[in-house]
Design a protein around this motif. Sequence first.
Motif, PDB file in Angstrom:
ATOM      1  N   ASP A  25       0.892  -1.039   0.023  1.00 36.88           N
ATOM      2  CA  ASP A  25       0.033   0.237   0.088  1.00 36.88           C
ATOM      3  C   ASP A  25       0.896   1.211  -0.152  1.00 36.88           C
ATOM      4  O   ASP A  25       0.260   2.274  -0.460  1.00 36.88           O
ATOM      5  CB  ASP A  25      -0.959  -0.103   1.300  1.00 36.88           C
ATOM      6  CG  ASP A  25      -1.940  -0.847   0.919  1.00 36.88           C
ATOM      7  OD1 ASP A  25      -2.245  -1.663  -0.101  1.00 36.88           O
ATOM      8  OD2 ASP A  25      -3.185  -0.849   1.524  1.00 36.88           O
ATOM      9  N   LEU A  26       1.933   1.258   0.372  1.00 38.47           N
ATOM     10  CA  LEU A  26       3.041   2.326   0.416  1.00 38.47           C
ATOM     11  C   LEU A  26       2.820   2.660  -1.288  1.00 38.47           C
ATOM     12  O   LEU A  26       3.190   3.854  -1.614  1.00 38.47           O
ATOM     13  CB  LEU A  26       4.330   2.212   0.923  1.00 38.47           C
ATOM     14  CG  LEU A  26       5.331   3.174   0.928  1.00 38.47           C
ATOM     15  CD1 LEU A  26       6.145   2.998   2.156  1.00 38.47           C
ATOM     16  CD2 LEU A  26       6.215   3.335  -0.309  1.00 38.47           C
ATOM     17  N   TYR A  27       3.473   1.526  -2.133  1.00 34.43           N
ATOM     18  CA  TYR A  27       3.508   1.643  -3.650  1.00 34.43           C
ATOM     19  C   TYR A  27       1.928   2.163  -3.948  1.00 34.43           C
ATOM     20  O   TYR A  27       2.151   2.899  -4.914  1.00 34.43           O
ATOM     21  CB  TYR A  27       3.799   0.328  -4.271  1.00 34.43           C
ATOM     22  CG  TYR A  27       5.268  -0.080  -4.122  1.00 34.43           C
ATOM     23  CD1 TYR A  27       6.089   0.875  -4.529  1.00 34.43           C
ATOM     24  CD2 TYR A  27       5.376  -1.178  -3.448  1.00 34.43           C
ATOM     25  CE1 TYR A  27       7.499   0.382  -4.759  1.00 34.43           C
ATOM     26  CE2 TYR A  27       6.867  -1.559  -3.508  1.00 34.43           C
ATOM     27  CZ  TYR A  27       7.861  -0.785  -3.837  1.00 34.43           C
ATOM     28  OH  TYR A  27       9.095  -1.130  -4.101  1.00 34.43           O
ATOM     29  N   SER A  28       1.005   1.780  -3.469  1.00 36.73           N
ATOM     30  CA  SER A  28      -0.317   1.878  -3.899  1.00 36.73           C
ATOM     31  C   SER A  28      -0.704   3.633  -3.741  1.00 36.73           C
ATOM     32  O   SER A  28      -1.364   4.220  -4.257  1.00 36.73           O
ATOM     33  CB  SER A  28      -1.558   1.324  -3.118  1.00 36.73           C
ATOM     34  OG  SER A  28      -1.441   0.186  -3.443  1.00 36.73           O
ATOM     35  N   ILE A 143      -4.893  -4.809   7.673  1.00 36.16           N
ATOM     36  CA  ILE A 143      -5.341  -3.613   6.599  1.00 36.16           C
ATOM     37  C   ILE A 143      -4.589  -2.476   7.284  1.00 36.16           C
ATOM     38  O   ILE A 143      -4.214  -1.559   6.711  1.00 36.16           O
ATOM     39  CB  ILE A 143      -6.813  -3.347   6.739  1.00 36.16           C
ATOM     40  CG1 ILE A 143      -7.278  -4.834   5.723  1.00 36.16           C
ATOM     41  CG2 ILE A 143      -7.297  -2.238   6.042  1.00 36.16           C
ATOM     42  CD1 ILE A 143      -8.799  -4.785   5.422  1.00 36.16           C
ATOM     43  N   ALA A 144      -4.502  -2.370   8.635  1.00 33.62           N
ATOM     44  CA  ALA A 144      -3.927  -1.256   9.434  1.00 33.62           C
ATOM     45  C   ALA A 144      -2.630  -1.102   8.862  1.00 33.62           C
ATOM     46  O   ALA A 144      -1.859  -0.043   8.738  1.00 33.62           O
ATOM     47  CB  ALA A 144      -4.075  -1.278  10.761  1.00 33.62           C
ATOM     48  N   PHE A 145      -1.793  -2.060   8.653  1.00 33.85           N
ATOM     49  CA  PHE A 145      -0.426  -2.313   7.967  1.00 33.85           C
ATOM     50  C   PHE A 145      -0.468  -1.592   6.802  1.00 33.85           C
ATOM     51  O   PHE A 145       0.496  -0.778   6.540  1.00 33.85           O
ATOM     52  CB  PHE A 145       0.164  -3.539   8.011  1.00 33.85           C
ATOM     53  CG  PHE A 145       1.069  -3.936   9.495  1.00 33.85           C
ATOM     54  CD1 PHE A 145       2.223  -3.836   9.526  1.00 33.85           C
ATOM     55  CD2 PHE A 145       0.287  -4.446  10.522  1.00 33.85           C
ATOM     56  CE1 PHE A 145       3.081  -4.083  10.406  1.00 33.85           C
ATOM     57  CE2 PHE A 145       0.973  -4.891  11.774  1.00 33.85           C
ATOM     58  CZ  PHE A 145       2.310  -4.631  11.864  1.00 33.85           C
ATOM     59  N   GLY A 146      -1.325  -1.673   6.018  1.00 35.96           N
ATOM     60  CA  GLY A 146      -1.641  -1.047   4.813  1.00 35.96           C
ATOM     61  C   GLY A 146      -2.003   0.294   4.770  1.00 35.96           C
ATOM     62  O   GLY A 146      -1.266   1.023   4.078  1.00 35.96           O
ATOM     63  N   PRO A 154       4.043   9.592   1.429  1.00 37.69           N
ATOM     64  CA  PRO A 154       4.178  10.871   1.551  1.00 37.69           C
ATOM     65  C   PRO A 154       5.689  11.430   2.486  1.00 37.69           C
ATOM     66  O   PRO A 154       6.393  12.031   2.063  1.00 37.69           O
ATOM     67  CB  PRO A 154       3.087  11.690   2.240  1.00 37.69           C
ATOM     68  CG  PRO A 154       1.840  10.892   2.026  1.00 37.69           C
ATOM     69  CD  PRO A 154       2.494   9.306   2.118  1.00 37.69           C
ATOM     70  N   LEU A 155       5.607  10.613   3.323  1.00 36.04           N
ATOM     71  CA  LEU A 155       6.800  10.981   4.483  1.00 36.04           C
ATOM     72  C   LEU A 155       8.049  10.319   3.759  1.00 36.04           C
ATOM     73  O   LEU A 155       9.132  11.293   3.805  1.00 36.04           O
ATOM     74  CB  LEU A 155       6.482  10.166   5.784  1.00 36.04           C
ATOM     75  CG  LEU A 155       7.221  10.613   6.962  1.00 36.04           C
ATOM     76  CD1 LEU A 155       6.828  11.950   7.177  1.00 36.04           C
ATOM     77  CD2 LEU A 155       6.960   9.859   8.184  1.00 36.04           C
ATOM     78  N   LEU A 156       8.128   9.372   3.086  1.00 40.06           N
ATOM     79  CA  LEU A 156       9.301   8.661   2.451  1.00 40.06           C
ATOM     80  C   LEU A 156       9.422   9.119   0.857  1.00 40.06           C
ATOM     81  O   LEU A 156      10.623   9.602   0.640  1.00 40.06           O
ATOM     82  CB  LEU A 156       9.350   7.277   2.477  1.00 40.06           C
ATOM     83  CG  LEU A 156       9.141   6.770   3.768  1.00 40.06           C
ATOM     84  CD1 LEU A 156       9.186   4.992   3.798  1.00 40.06           C
ATOM     85  CD2 LEU A 156      10.581   7.006   4.533  1.00 40.06           C
ATOM     86  N   LEU A 157       8.494   9.241   0.114  1.00 42.28           N
ATOM     87  CA  LEU A 157       8.603   9.734  -1.301  1.00 42.28           C
ATOM     88  C   LEU A 157       8.542  11.143  -1.646  1.00 42.28           C
ATOM     89  O   LEU A 157       9.576  11.427  -2.341  1.00 42.28           O
ATOM     90  CB  LEU A 157       7.085   9.003  -2.086  1.00 42.28           C
ATOM     91  CG  LEU A 157       7.134   7.514  -2.033  1.00 42.28           C
ATOM     92  CD1 LEU A 157       6.007   7.128  -2.478  1.00 42.28           C
ATOM     93  CD2 LEU A 157       8.256   6.840  -2.646  1.00 42.28           C
ATOM     94  N   VAL A 158       8.054  12.035  -0.756  1.00 43.53           N
ATOM     95  CA  VAL A 158       8.037  13.215  -1.149  1.00 43.53           C
ATOM     96  C   VAL A 158       9.514  13.789  -0.915  1.00 43.53           C
ATOM     97  O   VAL A 158      10.221  14.642  -1.838  1.00 43.53           O
ATOM     98  CB  VAL A 158       7.116  14.258  -0.461  1.00 43.53           C
ATOM     99  CG1 VAL A 158       7.339  15.763  -0.611  1.00 43.53           C
ATOM    100  CG2 VAL A 158       5.717  13.917  -0.734  1.00 43.53           C
ATOM    101  N   PRO A 159      10.221  13.518   0.058  1.00 48.55           N
ATOM    102  CA  PRO A 159      11.708  14.041   0.188  1.00 48.55           C
ATOM    103  C   PRO A 159      12.611  13.446  -0.760  1.00 48.55           C
ATOM    104  O   PRO A 159      13.523  14.135  -1.241  1.00 48.55           O
ATOM    105  CB  PRO A 159      11.922  13.819   1.677  1.00 48.55           C
ATOM    106  CG  PRO A 159      10.628  13.413   2.252  1.00 48.55           C
ATOM    107  CD  PRO A 159       9.812  12.873   1.355  1.00 48.55           C
TER     108      PRO A 159
END
Length: 396
Positions: A25-28, A143-146, A154-159
């Motif tokens: 879901d990070l990829y999603s 599902i919470a892990f997702g 946002p926290l990892l990809l935006v920077p």
Amino acid sequence: MAITIKQPIQYSKIGVLSLAHMLNDLYSNFLPQMLPFLILINPSFTATQAAILVSSFTITSSIIQPLIGYYLDRQGKRWFVYIGTLWMAIMLSLTGVVHGNYLLLVTLAALAGLGTAAFHPQASTMVNILSGSYKAVLLSTFIAFGNFGFALGPLLLVPLFQTYGLQATLVTVIPGMLVSLLLLFFAPRINLSSDNSSDLASVVASVKFAAKELSAIVSVIAVRSLAYTGLLTMLPLYFQARNLSNIAASHLVTIMLATGAIGGITGGFISDMFGRKRLIVGSLVLATPLFFAFLLTHGLLSTVFLALAGAALLSSFSVTVVAAQEVIPNNKAMAAGLTLGFANGIGGLAVVLIGRVADFWGLYAAVSVLFTLPLIAGLLALFMKDRPAARAQRVA
């Protein structure tokens, strides 16, 4: 007769699947994080184009999930979880390289969606089977892990994109490769198929018998998904229009999604104690005023309202999956495909309409429409059947 496998709850296997779900879901949530950077590179990039890009992933990742679920109910293919994860990672890692070609970008997004379509029905049904009598709570955790994965996006990809540009998408294939190997060696080796689910006529009869309640559940999920996917698409653009930095905007989206993940686990507990319908109706009706309170306030108070709204919106996420699996218990993978997949895909398709609203009437109008949708979903949930709470059934 429903699938019955008597075995202790396998927390370690559920943990591996939950970790994989977090990455999946990070990829999603990959494409929405690219949107502000696509607009910086190409100022003529419209909200409608942004919505189409995100929807292309959402639709292919969702619409075909019931078909995959039906196939898995018959066959049970363990390899779907790790091949699906790897496929999605490869496709998305190429998007930053081709960002100048919109058609190719949309094509890669659509192809990437097939990976998550393969992962979700198989993985969620594995969790269901391994969870014993604590299905709602443990599926909520899965599902919470997702949802935490969504929050980490946002926290990892935006920077990453801000520091190294969109070409940095290439390195994002590495986590997908590692998690695929983890699933290859440690995903549970169990048969998901059921003799009663192999006959298409019995599946059709089962769905037809439960059509009224399934329609209510699917409608609730579709409207909630439109709100959820729409917010993931429009909030970064809305924050950018309000002159927030990409980093500050990513923090706000992360807060909403992280509290949503916590709300999902809480919702699983509450639904086991008081019933699925009460939790779904109550949480969704509450979400709309909380979202508007966020819109009308400022500073820390505004952030608190956004966090509470995220928790309310997503607290019913896993509960609707379990509710559908309880309605058609012989076809759990197809039920997961209908709820995690098809219904969410319908919502994802409608995000294009929200993009048009943003282009014609502005981002504020589009966001206001999205904030109203949870209330509509909550009212639709009133048409669900009011079943006894799962914990009351266990006590009885």
